[in-house]
Write an enzyme that holds these catalytic residues in place. Structure first.
Site, short mmCIF file in Angstrom:
data_model
loop_
_atom_site.label_atom_id
_atom_site.label_comp_id
_atom_site.label_asym_id
_atom_site.label_seq_id
_atom_site.Cartn_x
_atom_site.Cartn_y
_atom_site.Cartn_z
N SER B 131 0.81 -1.21 0.00
CA SER B 131 0.00 0.00 0.00
C SER B 131 0.85 1.27 0.00
CB SER B 131 -0.92 0.01 1.23
OG SER B 131 -0.16 0.07 2.40
N LYS B 170 4.25 9.78 4.08
CA LYS B 170 4.32 10.81 3.06
C LYS B 170 5.07 12.03 3.60
CE LYS B 170 1.08 9.21 -0.02
NZ LYS B 170 1.31 7.80 0.38
#
Lengths: 212, 212
Positions: B131, B170
């Site tokens: 993912s 991120k």
DNA sequence: AAGCCTTCCGAACGGATGTTCGCGCAAACT
DNA sequence: AGTTTGCGCGAACATCCGTTCGGAAGGCTT
């Protein structure tokens, strides 16, 4: 592993810092002074306790014959891996020979042995650029390779693509006369080429992405 | 670094293996026996030479006060990083508190200190699934994080996305009322969301991709 | 109270250990 | 030839250091 008393914990902590600092274990009288204990026999007594409780191992009758057990003391083997240079698209990797090995290393990285799975002659390369981004390898990553000139199907290898003048890291599959180079990222398309166009430079072992 | 004679090389090699084996340095008489030398003074003489040539360091008057210098002897600091579990889409990361720290580690990895840049309370997570492939992190990778509940613009952080029920890694940028989460892979699109939808779990330090 | 265990103390014993000194030998240098 | 230098040898010395022993104080059980 039983609980240990205040003095025993203090001694164990002193052992760690002393060894960390000096690189050899303290004598009983070093411990005595360092922990503010009045008698060597007290040190001896508590060292016996620590040995019973399996925190240390002692070599009797041997000065400074103390070894710390457990994860904190049992140091994993460290290997120094030479960083032979940078790998970037358009430059072949200088595959190390055992003679040259260690000479032209511009740098080296210390890693624990399990990071390279105990393999021999491992070398490392710094990745420049994002040309291997489809193999999930970014600019600045460090890849660990072991020397290899051939590979089995499915091996992740650094290959020199003669027609492109480029080195890349892919899984290799021999399919008759041609060779399929499969990126690690399954959303990317494989490269098909002929066997005489590829030259295996090394087998991928592991990689590391440092902090910024 | 000057060249050393045969006997000196032999002694140095003996030092290495002895320390590797016993975890404490040999006494002069240990070296004498181990190298088949006839007198302790010969050992002392050559140890002085080795010290002059900067291969070892000695603590005089201290038994076994020998420390090997150079890359082979100077061990980098090792830290044991707890692997707190697996990170997969749909499960928040259990951010470690200092109390819990070390208790619920299912496993641990030993790494050299420079791999985590000497940071404190670092923990590791095993990545399950693909993912986070747009962040160049694959299934099976190990990521090292330091605890953090907030982040500055540009920091690479593990964030919990409440609406998606998903954790991802991120770069974070605060843009007024909303938050931009930028993948490491520049070919991928950023995620835009609101500030109250994200919860910082930890700050990315480094990652490691083991062998298959 | 009596007995036992744990922990600590001070001192002493004896082996372990680093250091030193005188001497020998061979190669290199004056 | 004489001298210096590097290296080795053996013995002796002073200290370092692990061990042991008698004793004592406190806690615990019987």
């Amino acid at each position: 592993m039983q609980e240990l008393s205040g003095k025993q914990g203090q001694i164990l902590e002193f052992l760690r810092t002393f060894i960390e600092d000096k690189d050899y274990p303290p004598s009983i009288r070093d411990i005595q002074d360092g922990c503010g204990i009045s008698s060597t026999s007290v040190v001896d007594y508590n060292l016996r306790k620590l040995e019973e409780k399996n925190y240390i191992r002692r070599d009797r009758e041997v000065s400074r014959g103390i070894e710390i057990l457990g994860s904190r003391g049992r140091r994993p083997r460290i290997v120094e891996v030479p960083v032979l240079g940078s790998i970037a698209a358009g430059q072949p990797i200088p595959v190390p020979t055992s003679e040259r090995w260690g000479n032209d290393a511009e740098d080296s990285v210390a890693v624990t042995e399990d990071m390279i799975r105990g393999r021999q002659n491992v070398f490392a390369l710094r990745v420049k650029g994002t040309s291997m981004i489809d193999d999930l390898i970014d600019d600045g990553d460090i890849v660990f390779l072991e020397p290899a000139r051939s590979a089995n199907d499915g091996d992740k290898v650094a290959v020199w693509l003669k027609d492109r003048g480029e080195v890349t890291l892919k899984r290799i599959y021999h399919e008759g006369a041609r060779v399929r180079l499969q990126p690690a990222n399954s959303t990317m398309q494989p490269i098909y080429t002929t066997a005489d166009n590829v030259e295996v430079q090394g087998r991928f072992i592991s990689s590391f992405r440092p902090a910024d």
